[in-house]
Design an enzyme around this catalytic site. Structure first.
Site, PDB file in Angstrom:
ATOM      1  N   HIS A  44       0.821  -1.197   0.000  1.00 21.38           N
ATOM      2  CA  HIS A  44       0.000   0.000   0.000  1.00 21.38           C
ATOM      3  C   HIS A  44       0.861   1.254   0.000  1.00 21.38           C
ATOM      4  O   HIS A  44       2.071   1.206   0.246  1.00 21.38           O
ATOM      5  CB  HIS A  44      -0.951  -0.022   1.197  1.00 21.38           C
ATOM      6  CG  HIS A  44      -2.020  -1.065   1.074  1.00 21.38           C
ATOM      7  ND1 HIS A  44      -3.052  -1.211   1.986  1.00 21.38           N
ATOM      8  CD2 HIS A  44      -2.231  -2.022   0.133  1.00 21.38           C
ATOM      9  CE1 HIS A  44      -3.838  -2.204   1.619  1.00 21.38           C
ATOM     10  NE2 HIS A  44      -3.354  -2.714   0.501  1.00 21.38           N
ATOM     11  N   GLU A  46       1.207   3.807   1.963  1.00 22.41           N
ATOM     12  CA  GLU A  46       1.910   4.180   3.188  1.00 22.41           C
ATOM     13  C   GLU A  46       3.235   3.433   3.321  1.00 22.41           C
ATOM     14  O   GLU A  46       4.236   3.989   3.791  1.00 22.41           O
ATOM     15  CB  GLU A  46       1.041   3.882   4.411  1.00 22.41           C
ATOM     16  CG  GLU A  46      -0.308   4.589   4.395  1.00 22.41           C
ATOM     17  CD  GLU A  46      -1.412   3.734   3.817  1.00 22.41           C
ATOM     18  OE1 GLU A  46      -2.496   3.688   4.437  1.00 22.41           O
ATOM     19  OE2 GLU A  46      -1.207   3.119   2.757  1.00 22.41           O
ATOM     20  N   TRP A 164     -15.980  12.655 -37.345  1.00 18.47           N
ATOM     21  CA  TRP A 164     -15.897  12.828 -35.906  1.00 18.47           C
ATOM     22  C   TRP A 164     -16.840  13.935 -35.480  1.00 18.47           C
ATOM     23  O   TRP A 164     -16.916  14.957 -36.159  1.00 18.47           O
ATOM     24  CB  TRP A 164     -14.476  13.182 -35.477  1.00 18.47           C
ATOM     25  CG  TRP A 164     -13.499  12.089 -35.737  1.00 18.47           C
ATOM     26  CD1 TRP A 164     -12.607  11.999 -36.758  1.00 18.47           C
ATOM     27  CD2 TRP A 164     -13.293  10.918 -34.930  1.00 18.47           C
ATOM     28  NE1 TRP A 164     -11.856  10.854 -36.662  1.00 18.47           N
ATOM     29  CE2 TRP A 164     -12.253  10.176 -35.531  1.00 18.47           C
ATOM     30  CE3 TRP A 164     -13.889  10.422 -33.776  1.00 18.47           C
ATOM     31  CZ2 TRP A 164     -11.806   8.973 -35.013  1.00 18.47           C
ATOM     32  CZ3 TRP A 164     -13.437   9.237 -33.259  1.00 18.47           C
ATOM     33  CH2 TRP A 164     -12.406   8.528 -33.863  1.00 18.47           C
ATOM     34  N   ARG A 178     -10.914   6.432 -20.713  1.00 16.43           N
ATOM     35  CA  ARG A 178     -10.801   4.983 -20.885  1.00 16.43           C
ATOM     36  C   ARG A 178      -9.670   4.415 -20.036  1.00 16.43           C
ATOM     37  O   ARG A 178      -9.809   3.357 -19.410  1.00 16.43           O
ATOM     38  CB  ARG A 178     -10.557   4.644 -22.348  1.00 16.43           C
ATOM     39  CG  ARG A 178     -11.752   4.825 -23.254  1.00 16.43           C
ATOM     40  CD  ARG A 178     -11.371   4.512 -24.688  1.00 16.43           C
ATOM     41  NE  ARG A 178     -12.446   4.830 -25.624  1.00 16.43           N
ATOM     42  CZ  ARG A 178     -12.264   4.991 -26.931  1.00 16.43           C
ATOM     43  NH1 ARG A 178     -11.048   4.849 -27.446  1.00 16.43           N
ATOM     44  NH2 ARG A 178     -13.285   5.289 -27.715  1.00 16.43           N
ATOM     45  N   THR A 190     -22.719  -0.770 -32.395  1.00 12.36           N
ATOM     46  CA  THR A 190     -21.515   0.060 -32.384  1.00 12.36           C
ATOM     47  C   THR A 190     -20.365  -0.659 -33.075  1.00 12.36           C
ATOM     48  O   THR A 190     -19.593  -0.045 -33.826  1.00 12.36           O
ATOM     49  CB  THR A 190     -21.127   0.422 -30.938  1.00 12.36           C
ATOM     50  OG1 THR A 190     -22.188   1.183 -30.351  1.00 12.36           O
ATOM     51  CG2 THR A 190     -19.847   1.242 -30.905  1.00 12.36           C
ATOM     52  N   ALA A 290     -30.060   3.586 -22.949  1.00 12.51           N
ATOM     53  CA  ALA A 290     -31.343   3.714 -22.254  1.00 12.51           C
ATOM     54  C   ALA A 290     -31.584   2.534 -21.321  1.00 12.51           C
ATOM     55  O   ALA A 290     -32.071   2.702 -20.196  1.00 12.51           O
ATOM     56  CB  ALA A 290     -32.481   3.833 -23.264  1.00 12.51           C
TER      57      ALA A 290
END
Length: 365
Positions: A44, A46, A164, A178, A190, A290
């Site tokens: 970690h 610390e 674009w 991302r 897509t 949606a």
């Protein structure tokens, strides 16, 4: 504390299911050690900071943006390392929401005679780890819906062309987004219309897990998403028994295929939670967007708006049918703010946390 947050950001997109944490050790107004948590299973923040400070840590002040843990996980409790270092004071940005910690780390430090100050720059600390907090509190990944649209609310022309809408500066913002997320989700449409890569395009940055939700698996055999599995893996979520021949083709390319019953945003998020993911970026079309909103799989919205108008009754919109018939039913974003991104604008806000799904409709693409 701001230095802690800056250090923590070095591990964006790499720590799930752990939080982003940075730490500094200060003596006589000077930083004598610093570090950040690089990923699950590693020391970690610390610990790195105290190692860097060495013997100078005795009597010093340690800053950390999240409460030191006091339980054994993949690593020993860092609260014990802090006690052993003999620092005299610890400044904590926020209490850890994880019930295994939740004040226990702070109590351990105080029981050892260490002065502890809690709540410094807390708003910024919570903002940095909003995905970690959401995962802990709700047992699901934090969902972000991102889309780019014209001034008249279109994400593509009537024939599906969308490249674009926004400028290069806005697209660079998306690449950073991302890199900070653990997964990015799109639907079959897509893939068919845009053939995206869904990578961060940034040097030394993390790439998210690329996820495609498709009920039919009517997808192109040669798509960018089936490439570069070693740096950006792809996961297909589909229904049970669908198009097994195409599944085998994908498996041969190194793409993982998982069958869900039913195939819905809720089940997708449950599965991604089981993988240990914290933040999921929805970069899908309006229909799937949606459905994700309706079932509570989206908590945050990032809308890039370009100063362009394309018109058209058949042009695509960023969010499909939500079955809202009156303006009083509209979902009103909270804690929103605007900023310019080159020639475009970005509106960022949060859906009401009580937005609960009534139904979880199936994926149709």
């Amino acid at each position: 504390m701001q230095r802690c947050l800056s250090l923590a950001r070095n591990a964006l997109g790499r720590t799930a299911p752990n939080p982003l944490v940075g730490s500094v050790v200060v003596l006589d107004g000077k930083i004598i050690g610093e570090g950040f948590h690089p990923g699950a299973g590693q020391p970690h923040a610390e610990v790195f900071a105290l190692i860097a400070a060495g013997n100078l840590a005795v009597g010093a002040t340690l800053y950390v943006n999240l409460e030191p843990c006091n339980h054994y996980g993949r690593t020993p409790p860092c609260s014990e390392a802090v006690v052993a270092s003999q620092v005299s004071k610890v400044v904590v940005g926020m209490v850890d929401p994880d019930p295994r910690v939740a004040g226990g780390g702070i109590a351990r430090l105080r029981s050892a005679g260490i002065e502890v100050v809690v709540g410094v720059e807390e708003a910024d600390c919570r903002q940095l780890n909003e995905a970690f907090i959401h995962r802990i509190l709700y047992q699901q990944p934090f969902g972000i819906l991102k889309y780019a649209m014209t001034l008249d609310g279109k994400i593509a022309t009537s024939n599906g062309h969308s490249a674009w809408i926004t400028g290069e500066i806005a697209r660079n913002e998306v690449h950073k987004l991302r890199a900070a997320c653990d997964a990015v989700i799109v639907g079959g449409n897509t893939v068919r219309l845009d053939n995206p890569k869904l990578t961060s395009r940034l040097a030394d940055a993390a790439n998210p897990l690329r996820v495609v939700m498709s009920r039919s698996l009517n997808l192109p055999a040669n798509a960018h998403l089936w490439e570069n599995m070693e740096v950006a893996p792809t996961l297909i979520l589909t229904e049970v028994g669908v198009n097994r021949d195409f599944q085998q083709l994908l498996l041969a390319k190194g793409v993982k295929v998982v069958e869900l019953n039913p195939l819905t945003p809720t089940e997708a998020m449950k599965y991604l939670y089981s993988l240990g993911l914290m933040s999921v970026l929805w970069e899908c079309g309006g229909t799937l967007a949606a459905k994700a909103i309706a079932c509570g799989a989206v908590q945050k919205v990032l809308a890039f708006i370009a100063p362009k108008i394309i018109g058209g009754n058949q042009a695509f919109s960023p969010v499909g049918e939500l079955d809202l018939t009156n303006m009083t039913q509209a979902l009103t974003l909270e804690r929103y703010h605007w900023r310019s991104v080159g020639a475009d604008y970005l509106m960022e806000g949060y859906l009401p946390i009580k937005q609960i799904a009534k139904v979880d409709p199936p994926i149709v693409n």
